[in-house]
Every structure is written in C-alpha cells, then in structure tokens.
Design an enzyme around this catalytic site. Structure first.
Site, PDB file in Angstrom:
ATOM      1  N   ARG A 120      50.216  34.058  38.416  1.00  0.00           N
ATOM      2  CA  ARG A 120      50.062  35.314  39.131  1.00  0.00           C
ATOM      3  C   ARG A 120      48.566  35.539  39.343  1.00  0.00           C
ATOM      4  O   ARG A 120      47.742  34.840  38.732  1.00  0.00           O
ATOM      5  CB  ARG A 120      50.687  36.486  38.379  1.00  0.00           C
ATOM      6  N   GLU A 151      41.439  36.926  39.125  1.00  0.00           N
ATOM      7  CA  GLU A 151      41.914  36.053  38.053  1.00  0.00           C
ATOM      8  C   GLU A 151      43.176  35.333  38.526  1.00  0.00           C
ATOM      9  O   GLU A 151      44.122  35.976  38.985  1.00  0.00           O
ATOM     10  CB  GLU A 151      42.284  36.878  36.817  1.00  0.00           C
ATOM     11  N   LYS A 207      40.376  50.376  36.952  1.00  0.00           N
ATOM     12  CA  LYS A 207      39.699  49.130  37.245  1.00  0.00           C
ATOM     13  C   LYS A 207      38.181  49.271  37.221  1.00  0.00           C
ATOM     14  O   LYS A 207      37.461  48.283  37.354  1.00  0.00           O
ATOM     15  CB  LYS A 207      40.132  48.604  38.632  1.00  0.00           C
TER      16      LYS A 207
HETATM   17  C1  HEM Z   1      46.109  43.996  32.352  1.00  0.00           C
HETATM   18  C2  HEM Z   1      50.364  42.884  34.319  1.00  0.00           C
HETATM   19  C3  HEM Z   1      50.695  39.002  31.469  1.00  0.00           C
HETATM   20  C4  HEM Z   1      47.003  40.706  28.908  1.00  0.00           C
HETATM   21  C5  HEM Z   1      47.174  43.960  33.204  1.00  0.00           C
HETATM   22  C6  HEM Z   1      47.321  44.770  34.370  1.00  0.00           C
HETATM   23  C7  HEM Z   1      48.508  44.472  34.915  1.00  0.00           C
HETATM   24  C8  HEM Z   1      49.134  43.466  34.098  1.00  0.00           C
HETATM   25  C9  HEM Z   1      49.123  45.087  36.160  1.00  0.00           C
HETATM   26  C10 HEM Z   1      46.268  45.734  34.947  1.00  0.00           C
HETATM   27  C11 HEM Z   1      45.220  44.879  35.622  1.00  0.00           C
HETATM   28  C12 HEM Z   1      44.142  45.544  36.430  1.00  0.00           C
HETATM   29  O1  HEM Z   1      44.364  46.538  37.126  1.00  0.00           O
HETATM   30  O2  HEM Z   1      43.007  45.027  36.454  1.00  0.00           O
HETATM   31  C13 HEM Z   1      50.797  41.709  33.739  1.00  0.00           C
HETATM   32  C14 HEM Z   1      51.980  40.966  34.163  1.00  0.00           C
HETATM   33  C15 HEM Z   1      52.043  39.857  33.360  1.00  0.00           C
HETATM   34  C16 HEM Z   1      50.935  39.929  32.443  1.00  0.00           C
HETATM   35  C17 HEM Z   1      52.894  41.373  35.302  1.00  0.00           C
HETATM   36  C18 HEM Z   1      53.027  38.711  33.331  1.00  0.00           C
HETATM   37  C19 HEM Z   1      53.899  38.449  34.252  1.00  0.00           C
HETATM   38  C20 HEM Z   1      49.762  39.156  30.483  1.00  0.00           C
HETATM   39  C21 HEM Z   1      49.667  38.322  29.315  1.00  0.00           C
HETATM   40  C22 HEM Z   1      48.642  38.812  28.591  1.00  0.00           C
HETATM   41  C23 HEM Z   1      48.080  39.946  29.299  1.00  0.00           C
HETATM   42  C24 HEM Z   1      50.559  37.139  28.977  1.00  0.00           C
HETATM   43  C25 HEM Z   1      48.197  38.246  27.270  1.00  0.00           C
HETATM   44  C26 HEM Z   1      47.976  38.977  26.218  1.00  0.00           C
HETATM   45  C27 HEM Z   1      46.437  41.735  29.631  1.00  0.00           C
HETATM   46  C28 HEM Z   1      45.256  42.461  29.219  1.00  0.00           C
HETATM   47  C29 HEM Z   1      45.000  43.415  30.201  1.00  0.00           C
HETATM   48  C30 HEM Z   1      46.025  43.256  31.211  1.00  0.00           C
HETATM   49  C31 HEM Z   1      44.468  42.225  27.938  1.00  0.00           C
HETATM   50  C32 HEM Z   1      43.881  44.465  30.167  1.00  0.00           C
HETATM   51  C33 HEM Z   1      44.399  45.663  29.406  1.00  0.00           C
HETATM   52  C34 HEM Z   1      43.300  46.651  29.030  1.00  0.00           C
HETATM   53  O3  HEM Z   1      42.828  47.408  29.905  1.00  0.00           O
HETATM   54  O4  HEM Z   1      42.928  46.696  27.851  1.00  0.00           O
HETATM   55  N1  HEM Z   1      48.282  43.146  33.064  1.00  0.00           N
HETATM   56  N2  HEM Z   1      50.203  41.060  32.703  1.00  0.00           N
HETATM   57  N3  HEM Z   1      48.797  40.124  30.441  1.00  0.00           N
HETATM   58  N4  HEM Z   1      46.874  42.231  30.826  1.00  0.00           N
HETATM   59 FE1  HEM Z   1      48.574  41.679  31.724  1.00  0.00          FE
END
Ligand code: HEM
Length: 325
Positions: free
Chosen positions: A213, A256, A308
């Site tokens: 993704r 990313e 963001k």
């Molecule tokens: C942030 C979805 C998988 C870790 C986010 C955001 C979305 C999202 C929508 C907000 C991003 C932004 O606006 O910049 C998803 C989806 C996933 C997925 C749909 C899988 C299909 C993962 C996995 C990890 C992860 C496997 C591993 C731990 C994070 C982290 C953030 C994040 C650390 C930042 C959160 C913060 O603000 O502290 N993700 N993610 N994601 N995702 Fe995921």
C-alpha cells in the site's frame, strides 16, 4: 513532457493519488505489480534499491549510532527477526545481482555485498554468530525500515522493528503495542473501521503472501529522520518554510511504499516501509502531478491535514502549485 527527460528520482516516484481527493482507506493490493505513473513506473519488487542507497544507509548508521532505541526487539521476536533476514537477503541478492553474493549451506549462510563492503557468515538462529543480530544486518543492507508484528490473542503486536525514517512516530514508543493502539493517533480511521479491517486482513495473510500500500505526508527538506525523537530539530521548519522563497525546493511530497509479508517460519507479519521524497519543484515538472497535488491538498479535511503536520504550509504549497500551472 517525455519521461526520458526526467531524473530517476521522478521516473521512479510512486505518486500516490489516483483521484482529486484523498481519504484514508484500507488501500492494499498485491505486491510485485509494476505500477505506471505519468512519469514512469514503480513497484516491480518488494525491495527497492535506487541512487540514494549509499546515502540512506549511511544516514541509518548515523541515526542508530546516535539513538540505538530505533532498533527494538522483544525477546520472543528472535525467530521472527531471523525469518525476516533469511526471507529478505535472497530477495536483495535477486535485486542486486553481480554486486551481491549469497551462499547457503544448511543453516550456514554467507553474504557479500560490494556496495556496502559487507562480507559476513552466520548460522541462522544463532545470535552469537551475528554481532548486532539479524535486524541490524538487514537494516544495514536495505533502504526499507522494518517492523515485525507478532500474531496472538486475536491481534497483531508491533513487537520488533528497525525504523530510522519514521514520519512523526517512534519505534521505541510503539514497541509492544497492538495494531489498533499503534494507530490510536490517526483521525477518522477508527470510526470508519479502516484499521480494524486492515488488521483482520493482515491476520488472514498466508505464508509467503505479499501485499503493498502507499501512504503519504509532506516533509521540509530531504529529511528522512522525522522520528518523534528528533521533533525539536525538524518541527519548526514547517512554520519557517512558509515565508522562505525556497519553499518549492524545500517542501517535499513524502510517499511511503509499504509492503506486508507473512513470514513462513515465525508466522510474523513483516512490514516494510520505503520512503521517497520529491520536492514541489521536481514534482511540478510533471503537469498532471502538479495539478493533482494542488487539488488534493486544497481539498484535504483539516483534521487530516493537522494530523499529517501540513496545516501551516499547505496554503502556501497550494498557491505555489497553482501559480506554477
Ligand atoms: C499510520 C493505515 C499497516 C504502523 C497510519 C495511517 C493510516 C494507516 C491511514 C495514517 C497515515 C497518515 O496520515 O500519514 C494502515 C493500513 C495498514 C497499516 C490500512 C494495513 C493494511 C500498518 C502496520 C504498521 C503500521 C503493519 C506496523 C506497526 C503505523 C504507524 C502509523 C501509521 C506507526 C503512525 C501513527 C502515529 O501517528 O503515531 N496507518 N496501516 N501500519 N501506521 Fe498504519
């Protein structure tokens, strides 16, 4: 505009917007499919090595030397860390033929990489045979950041990782958290069921299955280390850049490409994050991108823009992109 005239950074850039507005979704698709953009292609492999290889690996070494907490591994993740290394080294060997060599004799592996001047041998599963451990070796060879998720009690847990290029989060803070908890700060996704569906999807992945993704934000300068730990160093630039005539050169779209792979031995989910930066000026050389980024930014809901970290400069970015039209 022909793609031939554009630099590699642009032709390989994974421009993430398929429409004129952006909302969070569980946007996953199978990996290893070449994706065409208005300027070129991306996504042929799970790992991507480009012209920034040496620079980014040197930066990772510096970041880790200054802050070893960027590499985390809970004790029960030993097998998963070896699994990640033994899954991805063959992948890197296939990505970099000629300059790397992998020899496997049972559990005894030898790895040579001429680009990083690495030559090492180790016994898979034996931590004493590899100083620093498998995650450290992996992080010294690939541009991707890595998180390993354990699956138990009906959840995924971010129990190990080597992350030096985080977009405003922290591996040291998140280690040991559940998937839902990791996504706690993200607006909208909980109510919309996006993270819940994503976790269910990931928990059903079968050994060897690979998905990907994209995610995006914006960063001032070509700064890959925007981890929470270095917030005081980079955060105020988001305000200062607004009045800087160099704004189109300093402000970058940060994309990313994230890969999600079920590892076969440990059953862990390996999450790879590869970060690409393209300045507004570079991006504006592709008219379709210039137009679309301007429209997406102008339309983005305020809570998402705020999360963001774009709120301060998005107006100035939109103005510049429109004027460049
Ligand atoms: C942030 C979805 C998988 C870790 C986010 C955001 C979305 C999202 C929508 C907000 C991003 C932004 O606006 O910049 C998803 C989806 C996933 C997925 C749909 C899988 C299909 C993962 C996995 C990890 C992860 C496997 C591993 C731990 C994070 C982290 C953030 C994040 C650390 C930042 C959160 C913060 O603000 O502290 N993700 N993610 N994601 N995702 Fe995921």
């Amino acid at each position: 505009m022909t793609a031939v005239l554009l630099p590699e950074r642009t032709t390989r850039f994974p421009f993430p917007f398929a429409a004129d507005s952006y909302r969070y979704s569980t946007n996953v698709e199978p990996a290893r499919r070449v994706a065409a953009t208005e300027a070129g292609t991306w996504g042929a492999g799970v790992l991507d090595v480009d012209g920034e290889y040496a620079t980014e690996l040197a930066l990772r070494r510096e970041v880790l030397a200054a802050d070893p907490t960027r590499c985390q591994q809970l004790p029960h993740m030993r097998v998963a860390a070896w699994d990640a290394l033994t899954t991805l080294l063959p992948e890197l060997a296939a990505t970099l033929p000629g300059v790397t060599a992998l020899r496997v004799r049972g559990d005894r592996w030898s790895w040579r990489n001429d680009l990083t001047a690495t030559s090492t041998s180790f016994t898979v599963g034996d931590d004493d045979s590899l100083p620093g451990g498998p995650l450290a070796l992996l992080g010294s060879q690939i541009q991707e950041d890595v998180v390993l998720l354990d699956q138990r009690e009906g959840s995924l847990w971010a129990d190990a990782g080597l992350v030096t290029f985080a977009a405003d989060w922290s591996m040291g803070f998140d280690v040991g958290m559940r998937f839902l908890e990791v996504h706690g700060p993200v607006p909208r996704v909980h109510e919309a069921g996006v993270v819940q569906r994503a976790e269910q999807f990931l928990m059903r992945l079968q050994p060897g299955q690979e998905y990907r993704r994209t995610n995006w934000t914006m960063t001032v300068d070509r700064r890959l280390d925007t981890s929470t730990e270095t917030y005081p160093v980079w955060a105020r630039d988001r305000r200062l850049v607004v009045d800087d005539p160099a704004l189109p050169d300093r402000l970058h779209l940060r994309v990313e490409v994230q890969h999600l792979i079920r590892l076969g031995v440990s059953n862990a989910v390996c999450f790879l994050i590869r970060t690409y930066l393209l300045s507004l000026r570079e991006l504006a050389a592709v008219p379709a991108w210039r137009r679309r980024l301007g429209v997406v930014l102008a339309e983005l809901p305020e809570d998402v823009a705020e999360y963001k970290g774009l709120s301060r400069f998005r107006g100035a970015a939109v103005d510049w992109l429109r004027a460049a039209d």
